[in-house]
Design an enzyme around this catalytic site. Sequence first.
Site, short mmCIF file in Angstrom:
data_model
loop_
_atom_site.label_atom_id
_atom_site.label_comp_id
_atom_site.label_asym_id
_atom_site.label_seq_id
_atom_site.Cartn_x
_atom_site.Cartn_y
_atom_site.Cartn_z
N ASP A 12 115.07 60.62 -2.19
CA ASP A 12 114.11 61.10 -3.19
C ASP A 12 114.79 62.17 -4.04
O ASP A 12 115.14 63.24 -3.53
CB ASP A 12 112.90 61.67 -2.44
CG ASP A 12 111.85 62.23 -3.37
OD1 ASP A 12 112.05 62.27 -4.60
OD2 ASP A 12 110.80 62.66 -2.85
N ILE A 13 114.95 61.89 -5.32
CA ILE A 13 115.69 62.79 -6.21
C ILE A 13 115.01 64.15 -6.33
O ILE A 13 115.68 65.15 -6.60
CB ILE A 13 115.90 62.11 -7.58
CG1 ILE A 13 117.05 62.75 -8.35
CG2 ILE A 13 114.62 62.12 -8.41
CD1 ILE A 13 117.51 61.93 -9.56
N ASN A 26 109.46 58.46 -20.45
CA ASN A 26 109.10 57.60 -21.59
C ASN A 26 109.12 58.44 -22.85
O ASN A 26 109.31 59.66 -22.78
CB ASN A 26 107.75 56.92 -21.37
CG ASN A 26 106.63 57.92 -21.20
OD1 ASN A 26 106.35 58.72 -22.09
ND2 ASN A 26 106.02 57.94 -20.02
N VAL A 35 109.69 57.51 -10.91
CA VAL A 35 110.41 58.77 -10.68
C VAL A 35 109.85 59.88 -11.57
O VAL A 35 109.82 61.05 -11.19
CB VAL A 35 111.93 58.55 -10.82
CG1 VAL A 35 112.37 58.35 -12.24
CG2 VAL A 35 112.69 59.69 -10.17
N ASP A 36 109.38 59.52 -12.75
CA ASP A 36 108.78 60.48 -13.69
C ASP A 36 107.56 61.15 -13.04
O ASP A 36 107.44 62.39 -13.03
CB ASP A 36 108.39 59.70 -14.96
CG ASP A 36 108.02 60.58 -16.14
OD1 ASP A 36 108.19 61.80 -16.06
OD2 ASP A 36 107.56 60.01 -17.15
N SER A 119 115.77 52.88 -15.96
CA SER A 119 115.28 51.57 -16.44
C SER A 119 115.18 50.50 -15.36
O SER A 119 114.83 49.36 -15.67
CB SER A 119 116.13 51.03 -17.61
OG SER A 119 115.89 51.74 -18.80
N TYR A 123 110.80 49.52 -16.31
CA TYR A 123 111.45 48.99 -17.52
C TYR A 123 112.30 47.73 -17.27
O TYR A 123 112.89 47.19 -18.20
CB TYR A 123 112.25 50.08 -18.22
CG TYR A 123 111.40 51.09 -18.98
CD1 TYR A 123 110.00 50.96 -19.05
CD2 TYR A 123 111.99 52.18 -19.63
CE1 TYR A 123 109.23 51.89 -19.74
CE2 TYR A 123 111.21 53.10 -20.33
CZ TYR A 123 109.84 52.96 -20.39
OH TYR A 123 109.09 53.88 -21.09
#
Length: 169
Positions: A12-13, A26, A35-36, A119, A123
């Site tokens: 997990d970043i 986005n 992730v955002d 992406s 995406y």
Amino acid sequence: MAEARLTLLRGDITKLAVDAIVNAANTTLLGGGGVDGAIHRAAGPELLAECKTLGGCRPGEAKITRGYLLPARFVIHTVGPVWSGGHRSEPETLANCYRNSLRLASENGLRTIAFPAISCGAYRYPIADAARIAVQTTTEFLRDNASIAEVTFVVSTDEIEAAYERLLA
Ligand code: AR6
């Protein structure tokens, strides 16, 4: 031979205590899923407040904010291409995400940076192609840059992990 400053991590970043984590955002920079969403939840509402001042971000470009409640000091927000078959400059846009994020890190004196697989979720970019662009673009950037000490690719699925492992072996 693989660039020695590149590392691969499954996880997990939002947990990483690096100088900057990269957000696969986005164009609104006002949050989303994937992730955002995880980054905004972990950073707290002050991140959204700063993002609201930025006026959005075009695909391939990158903008920097503080990290707030994250262990990372900064967040570099970039916007990957939406995959639509590969003839709408998706590879160039994805390469620009890595290049512009690394440039921003370097300009701000940041030495450690972590990327998600930009992406590769909502995406829908083909995984093997996206991983190759990530590794190639980053390797080329580091060739001409001595200030960045470590770039971590943080992956979250078996398929993406395997794609990066092949490239970094
Ligand atoms: N740490 C590391 N990787 C993660 C994490 C995490 N905490 N959470 C998800 N991933 P995505 P995109 C992986 O969809 O394709 C958002 O709604 C995930 O498994 O987050 O660039 C934005 O607001 C996948 O492999 O980003 C945009 O609207 C990778 O991160 C849109 O999604 C990227 O998946 C951007 O889509």
